[in-house]
Design an enzyme around this catalytic site. Structure first.
Site, PDB file in Angstrom:
ATOM      1  N   HIS A   1       0.825  -1.220   0.000  1.00 12.85           N
ATOM      2  CA  HIS A   1       0.000   0.000   0.000  1.00 12.85           C
ATOM      3  C   HIS A   1       0.858   1.267   0.000  1.00 12.85           C
ATOM      4  CE1 HIS A   1      -3.866  -2.121   0.826  1.00 12.85           C
ATOM      5  NE2 HIS A   1      -3.073  -2.978   1.424  1.00 12.85           N
TER       6      HIS A   1
ATOM      7  N   ASN B   1     -10.270  -2.797   2.417  1.00 13.92           N
ATOM      8  CA  ASN B   1      -9.970  -2.819   0.984  1.00 13.92           C
ATOM      9  C   ASN B   1     -11.251  -2.583   0.195  1.00 13.92           C
ATOM     10  OD1 ASN B   1      -7.237  -3.336   1.212  1.00 13.92           O
ATOM     11  ND2 ASN B   1      -7.439  -5.553   0.930  1.00 13.92           N
TER      12      ASN B   1
END
Ligand code: HDE
Length: 697
Positions: A85, A158
């Site tokens: 990420h 997510n």
């Protein structure tokens, strides 16, 4: 008597430097009242253009503390990027509760209707580095830090409701496999390579997530058009100490929307910052992105009846089984003032929860509870990162932790221990404090065990695939063919197709054909025979798209002589429908339209391909249409819009360009005069067009 040494003439600025490098002149030009420039120690700086040297052409002196401080700081300007990420974009906003969950929880942010809780939300891709593109095929992180009155709650989710693995101990393997291969250092931000698919082919639990990752969810049109999921089951705990399980969901107000693969690939070149720019620009124009916040609530008894284990993060709870209740909304209304200080330094941690919320025993979540604090200690350099403004709670906080790297507070008094009796204001435990839900522990023996109830790896993958519309199924099959075609090892391609046979025989066949395999490879043994489950339309994208132009962008291509009235009418119709409108012309200065007025362009043709728009219009004079039909950038403009299933409005001047682009007129190719027809077509994608122009698996 000692005399001050006579100052040598100041040679640090020669005549050229005075003219070119003297900051004073520039500062005078920029106007305003500038504070004096200083070093980090507050020492005023007289010359920020030249370093210190003994003679005009001599070496630089070590004594130059101004140079050394500036360069040293610069050398340390980066912190370790997130291992996953790393690439992210974030915004400030607020959460507003619309329905109380008081029956289920004591968490004030979920009980006080109308209460606004400030928050910071960071979206991210998973695999690429911080400087990688915004539009690879990848999962998107959706991490929200709520600054509640009872401390920070981080919902670190997510845009896909399940995950690749069931146990945290597999996470480093998954991430190593998907990231660039260690010997060659590529591919960056792409799962289409051997190591990823090798790992996947040997990890049947990943099959459900693979269906999602190969779907268009992994190539979103905009971060404003993705859903978010907390993934794991959490607990809500009420005042009586009773617990209810909860799954958390975010629903975009603009509906779901994705790109088509060819568009995503071209976007990477046209604008590597496409999603970041899109979010920034939406917030700048006060078109504030908004999501509904929903919960699926269920009890231990309900869970016992599910045909899957809700503690297994590779499973979701279909909304048809446990309906989603919308209880709040999130609005993002402020871009960070500084990217590094906020977006880069924000430290999310799933272990940050508030009283009234608790964890479940999901073994993936349990591993995450440890990992994030550990990673922040490395990334942010010590235990005081909670004092960085973006991470600090906005409610009062006090404890007896002290010292450490970069302590920003100056704690007063003698008492830094507990219990104590010497100081009236030292912090104390409170009855309202966080209490862990008293879940009885399972009987059994300690061991490295995977629960039997986690063993069905295919039923939900099948349910997902069979719930999709025909175009979506074709996209999943084609994505698998694309990815596996990049895999060099034949046995890996075959092994993945073997797994697909457990999911859907037709899918396996389509992918095998797409790879030109000689025969269908054998299916591996399945621990549990896959079951047919009822289709869940809530899993589609197309079913959840909204026919709208709100938050979308329409591009109008013009050149000298374009009909001014047509351009004006198209612009008005698109803007009335909620879209933003951008004028594109061969030269950025603009074009003189039929009314003799010059219309400035927002983008130059070669640098503003139609890929960045949701629908396009082409308004050209006969002469310009002929000329642009020989211009590759213009031909690609219309050809790509057509190929990406977008609506195209055109006038008679644009006909030669459409012909050069090989555009077959269909329901989405509309006369510019028919603004209504254009807007209607522009609100969706032309799915029926796709099989005519692209071979899908
Ligand atoms: Fe993460 N994950 N993760 N993850 N994750 C990180 O934390 C980790 C997982 C997610 O915008 C890291 O600050 C482990 C699932 C997001 O800053 C790290 C496991 C989900 C973000 C980490 C998982 C996520 C991260 C890297 C398996 C969806 C970005 C830097 C047990 C629910 C947050 C950092 C942001 C970031 C570990 C699995 C979401 C290394 C060990 C499942 C959105 O701590």
């Amino acid at each position: 008597m000692a005399q001050p040494t006579k100052r040598r003439p100041d040679t640090s600025r020669n005549a050229t430097a005075d003219r070119r490098g003297n900051g004073d002149e520039l500062h005078q030009q920029s106007g305003g009242k500038h504070p004096p420039l200083t070093t980090n120690q507050g020492i005023p700086v007289a010359d920020n253009q030249n370093s210190l040297r003994p003679t005009p052409r001599g070496p630089t002196l070590l004594e130059d503390f101004i140079l050394r401080e500036k360069i040293t700081h610069f050398d340390h300007e980066r912190i370790p990027e997130r291992i996953v990420h790393a690439r992210g974009s974030a915004a400030h906003g607020y959460f507003e509760l619309t329905k109380s969950l008081k029956k289920y929880t004591t968490a004030k942010l979920l009980t006080e209707v109308g209460e606004r809780t400030p928050l910071f939300t960071r979206f991210s891709t998973v695999a690429g580095g911080a400087g990688s593109i915004d539009t690879p095929r990848d999962v998107r992180g959706f991490a929200v830090k709520f600054y509640t009155k009872e401390g920070n709650w981080d919902l670190v989710g997510n845009n896909i409701p399940v995950f690749f693995i069931q146990d945290a101990i597999k996470f480093p393997d998954l991430v190593h496999a998907v990231k660039m291969e260690p010997d060659r250092g590529f591919p960056q931000a792409a799962s289409a390579h051997d190591t990823f698919w090798d790992f996947i082919s040997l990890t049947p639990e990943s099959m459900h997530m693979i269906m999602w990752a190969m779907s268009d969810r992994a190539i979103p049109r905009s971060l404003r058009m993705i859903e978010g999921f907390g993934i794991h089951s959490f607990r809500l705990v009420n005042a009586k100490g009773e617990s209810t399980f909860a799954k958390f969901h975010w629903r975009p107000k603009l509906g779901l929307q994705s790109t088509v693969w060819d568009e995503a690939v071209k976007l990477a070149g046209a604008d590597p910052d496409f999603h970041r720019r899109d979010l920034f620009e939406a917030i700048q124009r006060s078109d504030h992105p908004e999501w509904e916040f929903g919960v699926q609530l269920f009890t231990e008894e309900d869970a016992a009846k599910f045909p899957f284990d809700h503690l297994d993060a590779t499973k979701l709870i279909p909304e048809e089984l446990v309906p989603l209740q919308i209880v709040g909304r999130m609005v993002l209304d402020r871009w960070p003032d500084n990217f590094f200080a906020e977006t880069e330094q924000v430290a999310f941690c799933p272990a940050n929860i508030v009283p009234g919320i608790d964890f479940s025993n999901d073994p993936l979540l349990q591993g995450r509870l440890f990992s994030y604090l550990d990673t922040q200690l490395l990334r942010l350099g010590g235990p005081n990162f909670h004092q960085i403004p973006i991470n600090a709670p906005k409610c009062p906080f006090a404890n007896l932790q002290r010292d450490g790297h970069m302590q920003m507070h100056v704690p007063k008094g003698r008492v830094n221990y507990d219990p104590s009796s010497l100081q009236a204001d030292s912090p104390r435990e409170t009855p309202d404090g966080f209490r862990t839900f008293a879940q009885p522990a399972d009987d059994g023996s300690k061991g490295r065990i995977r629960a039997e109830s986690f063993a069905d790896h295919y039923s939900q993958a099948r349910q997902f695939y069979r719930s999709q519309t025909a175009p979506e199924q074709a996209h999943i099959a084609s994505a698998l063919v694309f990815e596996l075609s990049k895999v060099e090892a034949l046995h890996v391609r075959e092994a993945v197709v073997g797994h697909l046979r457990h999911i859907d025989a037709d899918l396996a066949k389509r992918v095998a054909d797409g790879l030109a395999l000689d025969a269908l490879p054998p299916a591996p043994p399945a621990a549990v025979k896959p079951q047919d489950r009822p289709p869940s339309p809530a899993l589609q994208i197309i079913g959840k798209m909204k026919a709208t132009l709100e938050g979308r962008q329409v591009g109008i291509l013009v050149d000298h002589g374009s009909d001014a009235a047509t351009v004006k009418a198209l612009r008005k119709a698109a803007e009335d429908a909620g879209a933003g409108v951008r004028i594109v012309a061969p030269k950025v200065g603009g074009a003189k339209l039929s009314d003799g007025r010059k219309l400035a362009a927002d983008g130059q043709l070669a640098g503003t391909p139609s890929i960045v728009f949701d629908a396009v219009a082409v308004v050209l004079s006969a002469a310009a249409g002929k000329a642009l039909a020989k211009e590759a950038a213009a031909v690609d403009w219309v050809r790509d819009a057509f190929g990406h299933l977008k609506a195209i409005a055109f006038d008679s001047g644009a006909e030669p360009l459409l012909q050069a682009g090989g555009i077959a007129k269909d329901a989405g190719v509309v006369q510019a005069a028919d603004t209504k027809g254009f807007i209607k077509a522009a609100k969706t994608r032309q799915w029926a067009r796709e099989p005519k122009l692209r071979t899908l698996a």
